[in-house]
Design a protein around this motif. Structure first.
Motif, short mmCIF file in Angstrom:
data_model
loop_
_atom_site.label_atom_id
_atom_site.label_comp_id
_atom_site.label_asym_id
_atom_site.label_seq_id
_atom_site.Cartn_x
_atom_site.Cartn_y
_atom_site.Cartn_z
N VAL A 52 5.17 0.14 -0.69
CA VAL A 52 4.61 0.61 -1.86
C VAL A 52 5.67 0.35 -3.02
CG1 VAL A 52 3.85 2.94 -3.32
CG2 VAL A 52 3.64 2.88 -0.94
N LEU A 53 5.03 -0.36 -4.06
CA LEU A 53 5.96 -0.86 -5.26
C LEU A 53 5.85 0.08 -6.10
CD1 LEU A 53 7.43 -3.22 -6.21
CD2 LEU A 53 5.46 -3.96 -7.55
N LEU A 54 7.20 0.84 -6.34
CA LEU A 54 7.38 2.06 -7.44
C LEU A 54 7.90 1.65 -8.47
CD1 LEU A 54 8.93 4.42 -4.44
CD2 LEU A 54 6.68 4.40 -5.28
N GLN A 55 8.52 0.62 -8.53
CA GLN A 55 9.22 0.24 -9.84
C GLN A 55 9.27 -1.22 -9.83
OE1 GLN A 55 12.33 2.94 -11.09
NE2 GLN A 55 13.61 1.05 -11.50
N VAL A 108 -0.06 -9.09 -2.51
CA VAL A 108 0.16 -8.44 -3.70
C VAL A 108 0.30 -6.91 -3.11
CG1 VAL A 108 -0.91 -7.66 -5.95
CG2 VAL A 108 -1.12 -10.05 -5.12
N PRO A 109 1.04 -6.30 -3.65
CA PRO A 109 1.22 -4.89 -3.26
C PRO A 109 0.20 -4.00 -3.59
CG PRO A 109 3.09 -5.27 -4.65
CD PRO A 109 2.29 -6.70 -4.44
N SER A 110 -0.48 -3.29 -2.59
CA SER A 110 -1.54 -2.47 -2.73
C SER A 110 -1.32 -1.00 -2.11
CB SER A 110 -2.89 -3.07 -2.24
OG SER A 110 -2.82 -3.32 -0.86
N SER A 149 1.24 -2.88 -8.67
CA SER A 149 0.77 -3.97 -8.31
C SER A 149 1.34 -5.18 -8.73
CB SER A 149 -0.84 -4.24 -8.42
OG SER A 149 -1.45 -5.32 -8.38
N TYR A 150 1.12 -6.25 -8.58
CA TYR A 150 1.65 -7.51 -9.30
C TYR A 150 0.39 -7.65 -10.66
CZ TYR A 150 5.05 -8.34 -5.81
OH TYR A 150 6.16 -8.33 -4.98
N THR A 151 -0.37 -7.05 -10.69
CA THR A 151 -1.22 -7.16 -11.95
C THR A 151 -1.27 -5.76 -12.36
OG1 THR A 151 -3.22 -7.91 -12.72
CG2 THR A 151 -3.51 -6.74 -10.59
N GLU A 200 -7.26 -2.71 -5.97
CA GLU A 200 -6.80 -1.51 -6.54
C GLU A 200 -7.53 -0.46 -5.74
OE1 GLU A 200 -4.86 -0.12 -8.21
OE2 GLU A 200 -5.75 1.36 -9.77
N VAL A 201 -6.76 0.79 -5.68
CA VAL A 201 -7.35 1.83 -4.57
C VAL A 201 -7.65 2.92 -5.84
CG1 VAL A 201 -6.74 3.56 -3.18
CG2 VAL A 201 -5.70 1.25 -2.80
#
Ligand code: NOJ
Length: 763
Positions: free
Chosen positions: A401-404, A595-597, A644-646, A681-682
């Motif tokens: 999980v990308l948090l920041q 890409v992180p999701s 995400s990266y977007t 996207e979730v």
């Protein structure tokens, strides 16, 4: 007697017949040995042939555990039919041999030849260790979790185990509790979907077919609500919370066909779960319709003595069996005392018979009478197969999980010199997490190895440990009892490890810091009072931050961490304990090949003092007065959160009336990919029942989600039905109700965002 699990217990489920020659066999097999008979016929034939001791044997589980397996247990117990099951916690190099050795005794030397059942805790993989369940949950992807558990089942069964003690279906409520690592997070809807997916993965459509194992829903019930996050402790679960929070995942698992349930260690309202008849019989069998058998947790039956609920082993055994706990794990009170209890008329023989029937049905369903032995293990053809490894890599990337991310990630493929700093950058063992199955450190691709494989020709990676996970610092002092305390007067000194890390950081284009908690600090009996980085990692973080180099922090833990000093200009990727493909999956994310999701399945608090903290709390009568004097009540990151990266933009929520009377209304919104990368996207649906006649409902409840893949600039309309399943709740008696009135509706990227749209349900 009703026929149970029709799809599983049909004769066809017991495929090819291997005729077992025992002294009892004539040319025509006895009905219980005849796979053309229904399971009910076979059970009905076998039960009256059994002595009381043999029946109690079927209700007893012992353990074959390294390093004692050669001496214990006593094979004569198996030979005399006084033992029905084992926990097979031994290395796969010998597990098949040991399995077959004991199974031969059971099948060929015991009077009735009833095969043994072998269980084991493969909760996030066997040799191919996947991310811990809390990480798997962060994928929000039941199909992916089902595939991972199917790999786990395949490897587990090949090693001589036919029964896994998973999925853990408890709801995370308090991040101090070490076992949140084993949960699918804090939400009952998400947990239900993933528990059911796990059961399907483990059992397939036929648990008796090769490559499948029986699943266990555990720990029944409410174990995670232990006061203060202290393991094994008292719970005080209200009927509302029981029905709406703790039961749904078990219900979903039962509906998915789970063959067994494990009773839990906690005592709710003072009644140990193993002896709670209301929960084990009225609710589990009555309301949920469970037909399999219940096994206690490890010595759980006799623990009711320590609880102060039962006075003797005999009383403990009688109360647990009568409550609906069919099999006793490890302790021996059933085997030792229940015959005398029956003779004294304190428990009817029919209660024993019913428990034995339940165990036998599962043994028949697993095809153990037809296929009692495990073929010799071809480890290189079973473990860590390419499809399993690829799946593990994918789950790692999908669970992080990308948090920041202040524009630090993804790393440029052209990066010239990376520094990887921290005690978790190159440590295989720590990646495996709690209950690692038979995962081995040497099978792990560490973050260092994963990054190295991605570097462009000529680029370099410098790996520096910096400090140990549990190293005491110069500001700490060891007391006489061995405990380590912070010494406020001691001078902070530079140490060689941290100095070397700073020097490496200064040389690097980008620094990756791999920090966290030891894997043994989550899981069973691993609660924590602090959720900080352990050892001297905070000092390491501060020293590396001070270099001012571009920084990515990757954290590994079995729970949310609290890192107050995390710099705002660093990226933060939370990776849980990711398993054997840690380094490949994380390198995919760090370099942008994935890409992180991942989305949080558990709230990240700002401080331990906020705990317990979960998104589905209550507004109270004074919604504007919720903060502490010294801290907001809001979490650092809410449930459902992840970058995400977007970027995505959500439109307003629209409520669309039903097309025809009797149909549900729909809530919908548009989601646009406003960034430059295609990504998932979730999209999450939350509801609030504004006024509920039976009692206040939580501020928000997750009632659905959809994963959408959007190209840059693409817009998608995402709709959810506002049907009974979305709008209802369980009342205290367990009845599902939907009340007319107002609801607030959010379609959002995570919990606790903005104003909800209003929807009025009329009848
Ligand atoms: C105790 C744990 O609570 C449970 O989760 C596990 O399945 C059993 N031991 C068997 O290992």
């Amino acid at each position: 007697m009703a026929v149970i699990f029709p799809s599983l217990f049909r004769p066809a489920a017991c495929a090819a017949v291997t005729v077992l020659l025992t002294p009892l066999m004539a040319d025509t097999p006895l009905p219980y040995r005849d796979s053309n008979q229904t399971i009910e016929t076979r059970v009905a034939d076998l039960l009256p042939r059994m002595t009381l001791d043999e029946k109690l044997g079927q209700l007893s589980q012992s353990v074959i555990c390294e390093p004692r397996h050669r001496e214990e247990p006593n094979p004569s117990l198996v030979r005399s039919g006084r033992l029905g099951a084992f926990i097979l916690a031994i290395d796969p190099a010998v597990s098949v041999e040991i399995h077959n050795q004991f199974q031969h005794i059971a099948v060929e030397e015991s009077r009735l030849g009833i095969p043994l059942l072998f269980g084991y805790d493969a909760i996030h993989g066997f040799r191919t260790t996947f991310p811990i369940p809390l990480g798997l949950a962060s994928t929000w992807d039941p199909a992916l979790v089902e595939r991972a558990q199917a790999v786990s089942a395949r490897e587990t069964r090949a090693a001589g185990v036919d029964w896994t003690f998973a999925p853990m279906s408890d709801l995370a409520r308090d991040a101090r509790w070490g076992r949140v690592a084993e949960t699918f997070g804090e939400d009952p809807f998400l947990t239900s979907q993933l528990a059911a997916a796990s059961v399907r993965g483990f059992q397939g459509t036929d648990p008796g077919a090769p490559g499948h194992v029986a699943a266990t829903l555990k720990h029944y019930l409410g174990y995670s609500a232990a006061v203060g996050g202290r393991d094994y402790n008292l719970t005080e679960i209200t009927p509302f919370a029981l029905r709406n929070l703790h039961l749904p995942s078990f219900h979903a698992g039962v509906q998915a066909g789970a063959l067994t349930v494990m009773s839990s260690f906690n005592a709710n309202d003072g009644i140990p779960a193993v002896s709670d008849r209301h929960q084990l019989t009225d609710i589990l069998r009555g309301d949920l319709g469970f037909k399999g058998f219940v096994v206690s947790d490890w010595e759980g039956v006799i623990e009711s003595i320590a609880w102060g609920y039962s006075a003797t082993p005999a009383e403990a055994a009688r109360r647990s069996l009568a409550a609906g706990n069919d099999m006793e794990m490890v302790s021996t009170s059933y085997r030792d005392t229940l015959a005398a209890e029956i003779a004294a008329g304190r428990i009817p023989p029919a209660v024993i018979d019913e428990a034995v029937r339940r165990v036998l049905r599962v043994k028949f369903a697993l095809g153990l009478f037809e296929h009692p032995y495990t073929p010799a293990l071809a480890a290189d053809k079973v473990f860590l197969q390419p499809d399993a490894v690829a799946l593990a890599r994918e789950t790692v990337a999908r669970s992080a999980v990308l948090l920041q991310n202040p524009d630090v990630l993804p790393l440029a493929k052209t990066v010239k010199h990376l520094a990887l700093i921290g005690p978790l950058g190159d440590d295989g063992d720590e990646m495996l997490g709690t209950w690692p199955g038979m995962g081995r450190p040497q099978d792990v691709v560490t973050l260092a190895q994963g990054l190295r494989a991605k570097l462009a020709p000529g680029a370099t990676l410098e790996v520096v440990r910096g400090c140990d996970l549990l190293e005491a610092g110069p500001r700490t002092r060891t007391l006489m009892d061995g405990s380590v305390v912070i010494d406020p007067v001691a001078e902070a000194r530079e140490t060689p490890g941290i100095a070397a890390a700073v020097a490496a950081a200064n040389r690097a284009d980008v620094v990756i810091l791999a920090l966290g908690e030891p894997r043994g600090w989550s899981g069973e009996n691993a609660s924590r009072a602090e959720l900080s980085l352990t050892g001297r990692q905070s000092e390491l973080l501060a020293a590396v931050t001070a270099t001012g180099r571009p920084l990515v922090i990757v954290t590994f833990s079995g729970r949310p961490l609290v890192i107050p000093t995390l710099p705002v200009n660093a990226a933060w990727l939370h990776a849980w304990h990711p398993g054997v493909q840690a380094g490949t999956g994380l390198a995919d994310v760090l370099f942008g090949d994935a890409v992180p999701s991942g989305r949080l399945a558990i709230t990240f608090p700002r401080a331990v003092g906020q705990l317990p903290l979960f998104y589905n709390g209550y507004t109270t009568g004074r919604p504007d007065k919720r903060d502490y004097r010294d801290l907001p009540s809001e979490p650092l990151y809410p449930f459902g959160y992840g970058l995400s990266y977007t970027t995505f933009r959500y439109g307003a929520v629209e409520i669309v009336p039903p097309a025809q009377p009797g149909q549900p209304a729909t809530a919908r919104t548009t989601v646009i990919n406003t960034g430059r990368r295609p990504a998932d996207e979730v999209v999450q649906l939350y509801l609030r029942d504004v006024a509920c006649s039976e009692g206040a409902r939580p501020e928000q409840e997750l009632r659905g989600w959809q994963r959408v893949h959007l190209a840059p600039g693409e817009t998608r309309t995402v709709s959810f039905a506002l049907d009974d399943a979305a709008l209802g709740f369980f009342n205290r008696e367990g009845r599902w109700l939907t009340e007319p009135g107002d609801f607030l509706v959010w379609i959002a990227p995570h919990a606790h965002i903005g104003e909800g749209a209003r929807y009025t349900l009329t009848r």
